[in-house]
Motif scaffolding. Structure first.
Motif, short mmCIF file in Angstrom:
data_model
loop_
_atom_site.label_atom_id
_atom_site.label_comp_id
_atom_site.label_asym_id
_atom_site.label_seq_id
_atom_site.Cartn_x
_atom_site.Cartn_y
_atom_site.Cartn_z
N GLU A 19 11.45 104.29 8.66
CA GLU A 19 10.35 103.63 7.95
C GLU A 19 9.02 103.79 8.69
O GLU A 19 8.05 104.28 8.14
CB GLU A 19 10.68 102.15 7.80
CG GLU A 19 9.77 101.39 6.88
CD GLU A 19 10.27 101.35 5.44
OE1 GLU A 19 9.48 101.02 4.56
OE2 GLU A 19 11.45 101.69 5.22
N CYS A 20 9.00 103.36 9.98
CA CYS A 20 7.72 103.33 10.71
C CYS A 20 7.65 104.37 11.83
O CYS A 20 6.61 104.54 12.45
CB CYS A 20 7.48 101.93 11.28
SG CYS A 20 8.65 101.43 12.55
N GLY A 21 8.74 105.07 12.09
CA GLY A 21 8.72 106.14 13.09
C GLY A 21 8.81 105.65 14.52
O GLY A 21 8.68 106.43 15.46
N LEU A 22 9.02 104.35 14.72
CA LEU A 22 9.09 103.80 16.07
C LEU A 22 10.40 104.24 16.76
O LEU A 22 11.47 104.11 16.19
CB LEU A 22 9.05 102.27 15.99
CG LEU A 22 8.98 101.54 17.33
CD1 LEU A 22 7.55 101.54 17.85
CD2 LEU A 22 9.48 100.12 17.20
N PRO A 23 10.27 104.77 18.00
CA PRO A 23 11.49 105.10 18.73
C PRO A 23 12.11 103.84 19.32
O PRO A 23 11.38 102.99 19.84
CB PRO A 23 11.01 106.03 19.85
CG PRO A 23 9.54 106.14 19.72
CD PRO A 23 9.06 105.12 18.75
N PHE A 24 13.42 103.68 19.19
CA PHE A 24 14.08 102.53 19.77
C PHE A 24 15.50 102.90 20.19
O PHE A 24 16.05 103.88 19.73
CB PHE A 24 14.09 101.34 18.81
CG PHE A 24 14.87 101.56 17.53
CD1 PHE A 24 16.13 101.02 17.37
CD2 PHE A 24 14.33 102.29 16.49
CE1 PHE A 24 16.86 101.22 16.20
CE2 PHE A 24 15.03 102.50 15.30
CZ PHE A 24 16.30 101.96 15.17
N GLN A 25 16.05 102.11 21.11
CA GLN A 25 17.37 102.38 21.63
C GLN A 25 18.38 101.36 21.11
O GLN A 25 18.05 100.20 20.95
CB GLN A 25 17.36 102.30 23.16
CG GLN A 25 17.16 103.65 23.82
CD GLN A 25 17.49 103.61 25.28
OE1 GLN A 25 17.06 102.72 25.98
NE2 GLN A 25 18.24 104.59 25.73
N VAL A 26 19.57 101.85 20.85
CA VAL A 26 20.66 100.98 20.42
C VAL A 26 21.83 101.19 21.37
O VAL A 26 22.23 102.33 21.60
CB VAL A 26 21.09 101.30 18.96
CG1 VAL A 26 22.28 100.47 18.54
CG2 VAL A 26 19.93 101.10 18.01
N PRO A 27 22.40 100.09 21.94
CA PRO A 27 23.57 100.25 22.80
C PRO A 27 24.69 100.95 22.04
O PRO A 27 24.89 100.68 20.85
CB PRO A 27 23.96 98.82 23.16
CG PRO A 27 22.72 98.01 22.95
CD PRO A 27 21.98 98.69 21.82
N THR A 28 25.36 101.86 22.71
CA THR A 28 26.39 102.69 22.07
C THR A 28 27.45 101.86 21.36
O THR A 28 27.84 102.19 20.24
CB THR A 28 27.04 103.61 23.12
OG1 THR A 28 25.99 104.33 23.76
CG2 THR A 28 27.98 104.62 22.49
N TYR A 29 27.91 100.74 22.00
CA TYR A 29 28.98 99.96 21.38
C TYR A 29 28.54 99.34 20.07
O TYR A 29 29.32 99.23 19.13
CB TYR A 29 29.52 98.89 22.36
CG TYR A 29 28.60 97.72 22.60
CD1 TYR A 29 27.60 97.80 23.56
CD2 TYR A 29 28.73 96.55 21.87
CE1 TYR A 29 26.75 96.74 23.78
CE2 TYR A 29 27.89 95.48 22.09
CZ TYR A 29 26.89 95.57 23.04
OH TYR A 29 26.06 94.53 23.24
N LEU A 30 27.23 98.96 19.97
CA LEU A 30 26.72 98.40 18.71
C LEU A 30 26.57 99.48 17.65
O LEU A 30 26.86 99.25 16.47
CB LEU A 30 25.35 97.74 18.95
CG LEU A 30 25.36 96.36 19.59
CD1 LEU A 30 23.93 95.86 19.77
CD2 LEU A 30 26.14 95.37 18.73
N TYR A 31 26.13 100.65 18.10
CA TYR A 31 25.96 101.76 17.16
C TYR A 31 27.32 102.17 16.59
O TYR A 31 27.46 102.36 15.39
CB TYR A 31 25.29 102.95 17.85
CG TYR A 31 24.86 104.01 16.87
CD1 TYR A 31 23.63 103.91 16.21
CD2 TYR A 31 25.69 105.08 16.57
CE1 TYR A 31 23.25 104.86 15.29
CE2 TYR A 31 25.31 106.03 15.64
CZ TYR A 31 24.09 105.92 15.01
OH TYR A 31 23.71 106.86 14.09
#
Ligand SMILES: [Zn+2]
Length: 95
Positions: A19-31
């Motif tokens: 949507e907004c192009g913001l880079p963000f990180q997601v912990p692998t276990y949540l992903y």
């Protein structure tokens, strides 16, 4: 670029909000959890991002970071060349 892995010792992958192009990180276990349960992930602004099984999911965290940084580098190069074009146009106008 320090991320969740460096700061919290957490395995994580980079994503870019659709949507907004913001880079963000997601912990692998949540992903992985979102992947298995066909749920979405959300950027820090709350935009919904569908979890799609991609080839880069088979890469480990470091490889994913490299893939992300390459994409980011290409994007910055594109913006830089656009900005250079603007400067050339403005210089011509000043003359
Ligand atoms: Zn977003």
């Amino acid at each position: 670029m320090p991320g969740l892995t460096e700061i919290f010792g957490m395995e994580a992958s980079w994503h870019r909000c659709e949507e907004c192009g913001l880079p963000f990180q997601v912990p692998t276990y949540l992903y992985d959890h979102a992947c298995w349960h066909k749920k979405s992930i959300y950027c820090p602004y709350g935009h919904e991002n569908k979890v799609i099984l991609r080839t880069d999911q088979t890469l480990d965290g470091k490889e994913q970071t490299i893939v992300f940084l390459k994409k980011e580098g290409n994007e910055l190069a594109r913006r830089l060349s656009a900005a250079k074009g603007q400067i050339t146009k403005l210089k011509k106008r000043v003359k």
